[in-house]
Write an enzyme that holds these catalytic residues in place. Sequence first.
Site, PDB file in Angstrom:
ATOM      1  N   ASP A   4      28.731  43.997  18.067  1.00 40.32           N
ATOM      2  CA  ASP A   4      28.883  43.239  18.950  1.00 40.32           C
ATOM      3  C   ASP A   4      28.139  42.035  19.306  1.00 40.32           C
ATOM      4  O   ASP A   4      26.860  42.239  19.060  1.00 40.32           O
ATOM      5  CB  ASP A   4      28.909  44.043  20.325  1.00 40.32           C
ATOM      6  N   HIS A  51      34.425  50.664  20.537  1.00 39.01           N
ATOM      7  CA  HIS A  51      33.016  50.474  20.677  1.00 39.01           C
ATOM      8  C   HIS A  51      32.196  51.759  20.264  1.00 39.01           C
ATOM      9  O   HIS A  51      32.832  52.852  20.575  1.00 39.01           O
ATOM     10  CB  HIS A  51      32.683  50.143  22.109  1.00 39.01           C
ATOM     11  N   ASN A  60      38.524  50.267  25.350  1.00 34.12           N
ATOM     12  CA  ASN A  60      38.781  49.817  26.731  1.00 34.12           C
ATOM     13  C   ASN A  60      40.485  49.123  26.352  1.00 34.12           C
ATOM     14  O   ASN A  60      40.703  48.395  25.400  1.00 34.12           O
ATOM     15  CB  ASN A  60      38.036  48.590  27.242  1.00 34.12           C
ATOM     16  N   HIS A 101      40.029  47.777  19.550  1.00 36.07           N
ATOM     17  CA  HIS A 101      38.769  47.687  18.895  1.00 36.07           C
ATOM     18  C   HIS A 101      38.103  48.940  19.684  1.00 36.07           C
ATOM     19  O   HIS A 101      38.153  49.354  20.808  1.00 36.07           O
ATOM     20  CB  HIS A 101      37.809  46.655  19.215  1.00 36.07           C
ATOM     21  N   GLN A 142      39.563  45.549  29.090  1.00 32.72           N
ATOM     22  CA  GLN A 142      39.623  44.766  27.791  1.00 32.72           C
ATOM     23  C   GLN A 142      39.642  43.367  28.017  1.00 32.72           C
ATOM     24  O   GLN A 142      40.348  42.763  28.713  1.00 32.72           O
ATOM     25  CB  GLN A 142      41.149  45.539  27.117  1.00 32.72           C
TER      26      GLN A 142
HETATM   27  P1  5GP Z   1      36.442  44.734  25.490  1.00 31.20           P
HETATM   28  O1  5GP Z   1      35.821  44.307  26.437  1.00 31.20           O
HETATM   29  O2  5GP Z   1      37.709  44.013  24.990  1.00 31.20           O
HETATM   30  O3  5GP Z   1      36.404  46.168  25.190  1.00 31.20           O
HETATM   31  O4  5GP Z   1      35.234  44.255  24.423  1.00 31.20           O
HETATM   32  C1  5GP Z   1      35.205  42.941  23.728  1.00 31.20           C
HETATM   33  C2  5GP Z   1      33.970  43.089  23.054  1.00 31.20           C
HETATM   34  O5  5GP Z   1      33.985  41.999  21.994  1.00 31.20           O
HETATM   35  C3  5GP Z   1      32.822  42.880  24.085  1.00 31.20           C
HETATM   36  O6  5GP Z   1      31.633  43.725  24.053  1.00 31.20           O
HETATM   37  C4  5GP Z   1      32.131  41.350  23.394  1.00 31.20           C
HETATM   38  O7  5GP Z   1      30.936  41.444  23.418  1.00 31.20           O
HETATM   39  C5  5GP Z   1      32.621  41.315  22.039  1.00 31.20           C
HETATM   40  N1  5GP Z   1      32.654  40.139  21.458  1.00 31.20           N
HETATM   41  C6  5GP Z   1      33.580  39.048  22.102  1.00 31.20           C
HETATM   42  N2  5GP Z   1      33.419  37.956  21.115  1.00 31.20           N
HETATM   43  C7  5GP Z   1      32.762  38.291  20.031  1.00 31.20           C
HETATM   44  C8  5GP Z   1      32.672  37.586  19.102  1.00 31.20           C
HETATM   45  O8  5GP Z   1      32.607  36.240  18.632  1.00 31.20           O
HETATM   46  N3  5GP Z   1      31.497  38.296  18.007  1.00 31.20           N
HETATM   47  C9  5GP Z   1      31.378  39.352  18.301  1.00 31.20           C
HETATM   48  N4  5GP Z   1      30.471  40.139  17.176  1.00 31.20           N
HETATM   49  N5  5GP Z   1      31.652  40.204  19.420  1.00 31.20           N
HETATM   50  C10 5GP Z   1      32.187  39.744  20.249  1.00 31.20           C
END
Ligand code: 5GP
Length: 112
Positions: A29, A100, A85, A98, A92
Amino acid sequence: MDCLFCRIAAGAVPVPALYQDEQVYAFLDIAPQAPVHFLVIPKLHVQSLAHTAREHTALLGHMLAVAAELAAREGLLDGFRTVINSGEDGGQTIDHLHLHVLGGRPMGWPPG
Ligand code: 5GP
Ligand code: ZN
């Protein structure tokens, strides 16, 4: 392809893979919430867990099995947290399913 995680899974955005196979791509992440924080995503574009159905059972199981394998490989021998999420209320922010995996410290409960 306007989905960031589809582009990452396709190798169009250079994000080093912790692991990949025909079905999934795993990577660190960009904004880690724990000493170890990686994501496991399907290569197939699925918007969220809420958009899955019984046809995705094998894929979802594979994501979990890969998560467990990588958690062990990353040294999370004292445990880890898995989080998915879904949707706005679920927090999300990227509309591509995805999983985590977080660990390397006691994660506590409730999350925060
Ligand atoms: P969500 O909040 O949708 O459950 O999680 C999305 C995750 O994707 C977040 O933890 C965020 O830090 C990660 N993320 C967003 N953009 C990028 C990216 O460009 N590269 C990587 N490696 N992680 C990302
Ligand atoms: Zn996608």
